[in-house]
Design a protein around this motif. Structure first.
Motif, PDB file in Angstrom:
ATOM      1  N   LYS A   1       0.846  -1.189   0.000  1.00 37.77           N
ATOM      2  CA  LYS A   1       0.000   0.000   0.000  1.00 37.77           C
ATOM      3  C   LYS A   1       0.884   1.242   0.000  1.00 37.77           C
ATOM      4  O   LYS A   1       1.937   1.262   0.637  1.00 37.77           O
ATOM      5  CB  LYS A   1      -0.898  -0.001   1.226  1.00 37.77           C
ATOM      6  CG  LYS A   1      -1.905  -1.119   1.208  1.00 37.77           C
ATOM      7  CD  LYS A   1      -2.814  -1.039   2.406  1.00 37.77           C
ATOM      8  CE  LYS A   1      -3.820  -2.163   2.357  1.00 37.77           C
ATOM      9  NZ  LYS A   1      -4.725  -2.134   3.503  1.00 37.77           N
ATOM     10  N   PRO A   2       0.454   2.298  -0.704  1.00 40.95           N
ATOM     11  CA  PRO A   2       1.256   3.523  -0.720  1.00 40.95           C
ATOM     12  C   PRO A   2       1.224   4.213   0.649  1.00 40.95           C
ATOM     13  O   PRO A   2       0.232   4.139   1.370  1.00 40.95           O
ATOM     14  CB  PRO A   2       0.578   4.381  -1.777  1.00 40.95           C
ATOM     15  CG  PRO A   2      -0.806   3.848  -1.895  1.00 40.95           C
ATOM     16  CD  PRO A   2      -0.723   2.396  -1.543  1.00 40.95           C
ATOM     17  N   VAL A   3       2.303   4.863   0.975  1.00 38.50           N
ATOM     18  CA  VAL A   3       2.397   5.580   2.249  1.00 38.50           C
ATOM     19  C   VAL A   3       1.737   6.939   2.083  1.00 38.50           C
ATOM     20  O   VAL A   3       2.174   7.772   1.295  1.00 38.50           O
ATOM     21  CB  VAL A   3       3.875   5.746   2.665  1.00 38.50           C
ATOM     22  CG1 VAL A   3       3.974   6.521   3.961  1.00 38.50           C
ATOM     23  CG2 VAL A   3       4.543   4.393   2.780  1.00 38.50           C
ATOM     24  N   THR A   4       0.672   7.169   2.830  1.00 38.34           N
ATOM     25  CA  THR A   4      -0.061   8.431   2.734  1.00 38.34           C
ATOM     26  C   THR A   4      -0.079   9.183   4.057  1.00 38.34           C
ATOM     27  O   THR A   4      -0.844  10.128   4.222  1.00 38.34           O
ATOM     28  CB  THR A   4      -1.515   8.175   2.292  1.00 38.34           C
ATOM     29  OG1 THR A   4      -2.134   7.308   3.244  1.00 38.34           O
ATOM     30  CG2 THR A   4      -1.575   7.531   0.922  1.00 38.34           C
TER      31      THR A   4
END
Length: 69
Positions: free
Chosen positions: A56-59
């Motif tokens: 998952k992308p780091v947001t």
């Protein structure tokens, strides 16, 4: 990567095997073996191989202003 030609032999994705549980498979040629085992009769079946789940992308450090044009 799923359909590449040079695949490390592993009984869990061999055409001659069927899963019994997570750790064992039943092989037409060898009988009950561990899923990480291998033999010289290995035949790759790409449909038995599960692809890795993408990370998952780091947001955590982003705000709504970062997404405005």
């Amino acid at each position: 990567m799923l359909f590449r030609k040079n695949v490390e032999p592993c009984c869990s994705y061999c055409a001659h095997s069927s899963p019994i549980d997570e750790e064992t498979v039943i092989c037409v040629k060898k009988g009950v073996v561990k899923s990480w085992g291998k033999c010289r009769r290995f035949e790759y079946d790409p449909l038995k191989r599960e692809p890795e789940t993408p990370s998952k992308p780091v947001t955590s450090g982003l705000s709504e202003d970062d997404f405005k044009i």
